[in-house]
Design a protein around this motif. Structure first.
Motif, PDB file in Angstrom:
ATOM      1  N   TYR A 213     -13.887   9.760  10.175  1.00 46.67           N
ATOM      2  CA  TYR A 213     -12.567  11.169  11.036  1.00 46.67           C
ATOM      3  C   TYR A 213     -12.279  11.672   9.521  1.00 46.67           C
ATOM      4  CZ  TYR A 213     -13.698   8.038  14.450  1.00 46.67           C
ATOM      5  OH  TYR A 213     -14.453   6.449  15.127  1.00 46.67           O
TER       6      TYR A 213
ATOM      7  N   ASN B  25      -7.445   7.484   2.039  1.00 46.33           N
ATOM      8  CA  ASN B  25      -5.756   6.621   2.128  1.00 46.33           C
ATOM      9  C   ASN B  25      -5.731   4.963   2.804  1.00 46.33           C
ATOM     10  OD1 ASN B  25      -6.445   7.042   4.813  1.00 46.33           O
ATOM     11  ND2 ASN B  25      -5.162   8.324   4.901  1.00 46.33           N
ATOM     12  N   THR B  26      -5.236   4.749   3.797  1.00 48.46           N
ATOM     13  CA  THR B  26      -5.230   2.922   3.478  1.00 48.46           C
ATOM     14  C   THR B  26      -6.156   3.012   4.762  1.00 48.46           C
ATOM     15  OG1 THR B  26      -2.740   2.779   2.781  1.00 48.46           O
ATOM     16  CG2 THR B  26      -4.090   0.850   4.630  1.00 48.46           C
ATOM     17  N   GLU B  27      -5.723   3.415   5.922  1.00 48.38           N
ATOM     18  CA  GLU B  27      -6.457   3.543   6.933  1.00 48.38           C
ATOM     19  C   GLU B  27      -7.788   4.183   6.750  1.00 48.38           C
ATOM     20  OE1 GLU B  27      -5.066   1.941  10.352  1.00 48.38           O
ATOM     21  OE2 GLU B  27      -3.633   1.760   8.887  1.00 48.38           O
ATOM     22  N   THR B  28      -7.912   4.535   5.797  1.00 46.76           N
ATOM     23  CA  THR B  28      -9.754   5.633   6.043  1.00 46.76           C
ATOM     24  C   THR B  28     -10.365   3.631   5.171  1.00 46.76           C
ATOM     25  OG1 THR B  28      -8.380   7.531   6.059  1.00 46.76           O
ATOM     26  CG2 THR B  28     -10.838   6.889   5.078  1.00 46.76           C
TER      27      THR B  28
ATOM     28  N   LYS C 117      -9.874   0.947   5.787  1.00 51.23           N
ATOM     29  CA  LYS C 117     -10.211   0.345   6.472  1.00 51.23           C
ATOM     30  C   LYS C 117     -11.237   0.311   6.975  1.00 51.23           C
ATOM     31  CE  LYS C 117      -5.413  -1.410   7.251  1.00 51.23           C
ATOM     32  NZ  LYS C 117      -4.233  -1.463   8.375  1.00 51.23           N
ATOM     33  N   LEU C 118     -11.462   1.830   7.623  1.00 55.00           N
ATOM     34  CA  LEU C 118     -12.517   2.186   8.013  1.00 55.00           C
ATOM     35  C   LEU C 118     -13.959   2.125   7.183  1.00 55.00           C
ATOM     36  CD1 LEU C 118     -11.216   5.053   9.673  1.00 55.00           C
ATOM     37  CD2 LEU C 118     -11.943   3.315  11.434  1.00 55.00           C
TER      38      LEU C 118
ATOM     39  N   LYS D 167     -14.833  -1.990   7.157  1.00 54.85           N
ATOM     40  CA  LYS D 167     -15.566  -2.121   8.239  1.00 54.85           C
ATOM     41  C   LYS D 167     -16.866  -1.396   8.304  1.00 54.85           C
ATOM     42  CE  LYS D 167     -15.118  -2.750  12.536  1.00 54.85           C
ATOM     43  NZ  LYS D 167     -14.279  -2.707  14.106  1.00 54.85           N
TER      44      LYS D 167
ATOM     45  N   ILE E  12     -12.593  -5.809  10.915  1.00 50.76           N
ATOM     46  CA  ILE E  12     -11.762  -5.797   9.943  1.00 50.76           C
ATOM     47  C   ILE E  12     -11.570  -7.290   9.147  1.00 50.76           C
ATOM     48  CG2 ILE E  12      -9.547  -5.265   8.760  1.00 50.76           C
ATOM     49  CD1 ILE E  12     -11.622  -2.537  10.047  1.00 50.76           C
TER      50      ILE E  12
END
Length: 149
Positions: A26, A43-46, A48-49, A52, A89
């Motif tokens: 995304y 960034n942190t959320e990316t 994580k993606l 995974k 995750i």
């Protein structure tokens, strides 16, 4: 290895174009390009993606800046031994034997020590030496600290 090289290598290994990777996590293709050129990091959320998607830890994505150890048993962690949450995750705090499907395997330090004494003793370490070592080391780990119990 730097984050930029790791992302490029993982993307190439997966056979993804920058556009395809961008779509899966995304972001824009330009964002992926900036990561791979070392201009920025995800960034942190990316992260994580990406973790995974590529089935590697965030620690690996960041170039393994620190040696991870299981905060329950003290075992050094690698991507193949890191536990995962029920959503897939990585949980970089615990090994896949101490934390399984969102639950801890050991609720008692004595149970863990007994297991380790049985399975770690060999010609170099007696069962009793393993017990002494574990009794000294385990209380230093986050899982066994009194404030966490």
């Amino acid at each position: 290895m730097e984050t930029k090289s790791i992302i490029l290598e993982l993307r190439d290994k997966a056979g993804l174009s920058q556009d395809e990777l961008a779509e899966k996590v995304y972001v824009t293709r330009q964002a992926v390009s900036r990561w791979e050129n070392g201009e920025t990091t995800p960034n942190t959320e990316t992260l994580k993606l990406l973790s995974k998607l590529f089935d590697v830890s965030i620690n690996t994505l960041l170039g393994s800046p620190r040696q991870l150890i299981c905060q329950c048993c003290g075992m050094p962690l690698e991507d193949s031994t890191i536990s995962k949450e029920t959503d897939g995750i990585f949980n970089e705090e615990y090994c896949k034997w101490c934390y399984v499907d969102g639950k801890f395997t050991y609720s008692s330090m004595d149970d863990l020590i007994n297991f380790c004494a049985e399975h770690m003793s060999n010609e170099n370490w007696t069962s009793e030496q393993v017990r002494v070592y574990m009794k000294e080391m385990l209380p230093q780990l986050n899982y066994w600290k009194p404030s966490n119990k």
